[in-house]
Design a protein around this motif. Sequence first.
Motif, short mmCIF file in Angstrom:
data_model
loop_
_atom_site.label_atom_id
_atom_site.label_comp_id
_atom_site.label_asym_id
_atom_site.label_seq_id
_atom_site.Cartn_x
_atom_site.Cartn_y
_atom_site.Cartn_z
N SER A 171 -6.90 83.21 1.18
CA SER A 171 -5.47 82.89 1.23
C SER A 171 -4.59 83.99 1.82
N ARG A 172 -4.97 85.23 1.74
CA ARG A 172 -4.13 86.31 2.25
C ARG A 172 -4.76 87.02 3.45
N GLU A 173 -5.77 86.39 4.03
CA GLU A 173 -6.50 87.01 5.14
C GLU A 173 -5.79 86.79 6.48
N LYS A 174 -6.07 87.67 7.42
CA LYS A 174 -5.56 87.51 8.78
C LYS A 174 -6.42 86.51 9.53
N GLN A 175 -5.89 85.97 10.60
CA GLN A 175 -6.60 84.97 11.40
C GLN A 175 -7.56 85.66 12.36
N THR A 176 -8.76 85.94 11.89
CA THR A 176 -9.76 86.62 12.69
C THR A 176 -11.03 85.77 12.78
N GLU A 220 0.54 66.90 5.41
CA GLU A 220 1.16 67.59 4.28
C GLU A 220 0.16 68.39 3.47
N LEU A 221 -1.15 68.22 3.77
CA LEU A 221 -2.23 68.90 3.08
C LEU A 221 -2.19 68.62 1.58
N THR A 222 -2.08 67.32 1.25
CA THR A 222 -2.02 66.91 -0.15
C THR A 222 -3.09 65.86 -0.44
N PHE A 223 -3.42 65.71 -1.72
CA PHE A 223 -4.42 64.77 -2.19
C PHE A 223 -3.81 63.87 -3.25
N ALA A 224 -4.37 62.66 -3.37
CA ALA A 224 -3.93 61.73 -4.42
C ALA A 224 -5.04 60.72 -4.64
N PRO A 225 -5.12 60.16 -5.86
CA PRO A 225 -6.08 59.08 -6.07
C PRO A 225 -5.67 57.87 -5.23
N ALA A 226 -6.64 57.18 -4.66
CA ALA A 226 -6.35 55.99 -3.87
C ALA A 226 -6.09 54.83 -4.82
N GLY A 256 -2.08 79.99 9.57
CA GLY A 256 -2.33 79.73 8.16
C GLY A 256 -3.08 78.46 7.84
N VAL A 257 -3.52 77.72 8.85
CA VAL A 257 -4.22 76.45 8.60
C VAL A 257 -5.56 76.43 9.34
N LEU A 258 -6.63 76.24 8.58
CA LEU A 258 -7.97 76.09 9.14
C LEU A 258 -8.26 74.62 9.42
N ARG A 259 -9.00 74.37 10.45
CA ARG A 259 -9.54 73.02 10.70
C ARG A 259 -11.05 73.14 10.49
N LEU A 260 -11.55 72.33 9.56
CA LEU A 260 -12.98 72.31 9.24
C LEU A 260 -13.58 71.01 9.74
N GLN A 261 -14.57 71.11 10.60
CA GLN A 261 -15.29 69.94 11.08
C GLN A 261 -16.62 69.88 10.34
N VAL A 262 -16.80 68.81 9.59
CA VAL A 262 -17.97 68.66 8.72
C VAL A 262 -18.90 67.60 9.30
N ALA A 263 -20.19 67.94 9.40
CA ALA A 263 -21.21 66.99 9.84
C ALA A 263 -22.35 67.05 8.83
N PHE A 315 -11.14 68.16 8.35
CA PHE A 315 -10.19 68.45 7.28
C PHE A 315 -9.40 69.71 7.63
N ASN A 316 -8.14 69.71 7.27
CA ASN A 316 -7.30 70.89 7.44
C ASN A 316 -7.13 71.55 6.09
N TYR A 317 -7.17 72.87 6.09
CA TYR A 317 -7.06 73.64 4.85
C TYR A 317 -5.99 74.71 5.04
N GLN A 318 -4.97 74.66 4.21
CA GLN A 318 -3.87 75.64 4.31
C GLN A 318 -4.23 76.89 3.52
N LEU A 319 -4.23 78.03 4.20
CA LEU A 319 -4.58 79.29 3.57
C LEU A 319 -3.41 79.91 2.81
N GLN A 320 -2.23 79.67 3.29
CA GLN A 320 -1.06 80.28 2.64
C GLN A 320 0.13 79.36 2.81
#
Length: 149
Positions: A80-85, A11-17, A122-129, A142-147
């Motif tokens: 947020s308004r960019e094309k997928q390039t 759902e690309l949402t956050f909440a306090p645990a 519209g959704v990026l997948r970010l792999q963080v190390a 992490f997934n990040y929704q652009l729009q």
Amino acid sequence: MDLAITYNDRELTFAPAVQNVDLATESGLRSAVLVSLFTDRRAADDDPLPSSALDLRGWWADAWPEMAGDLVGSRLWLLSREKQTAAVLHRAREYSEEALAWLIEDHVATAVAVSAEWMRAGVLRLQVAITLADQTRFKDVFNYQLQAA
């Protein structure tokens, strides 16, 4: 200890645990990484703003940083308004690494690496190390929704 944050990557949402009807805490990096990546950093004066943006955003306390130039968050919102390039993926990686650079500056980590790919429209997948100062590694995706979908 930090407040633990939950992240729902579907759902690309956050909440306090919550733990036993109280706010949960954590001693790891996950919540700090979530805040760093998904809080809107103030745009630079020369950043092109998305067509729907009316301001430079940013966290209000960045107006009075403890150290000059110390900003919270990332500039991922500018995409947020960019094309997928490939160029947008490159900027997403740069913005993410910029957002996490404080870990190196504060000697929490010795290295930060992010890769970015398109998960779906519209959704990026970010792999963080992150290599921590004690040479242990933190890895997460992490997934990040652009729009809005």
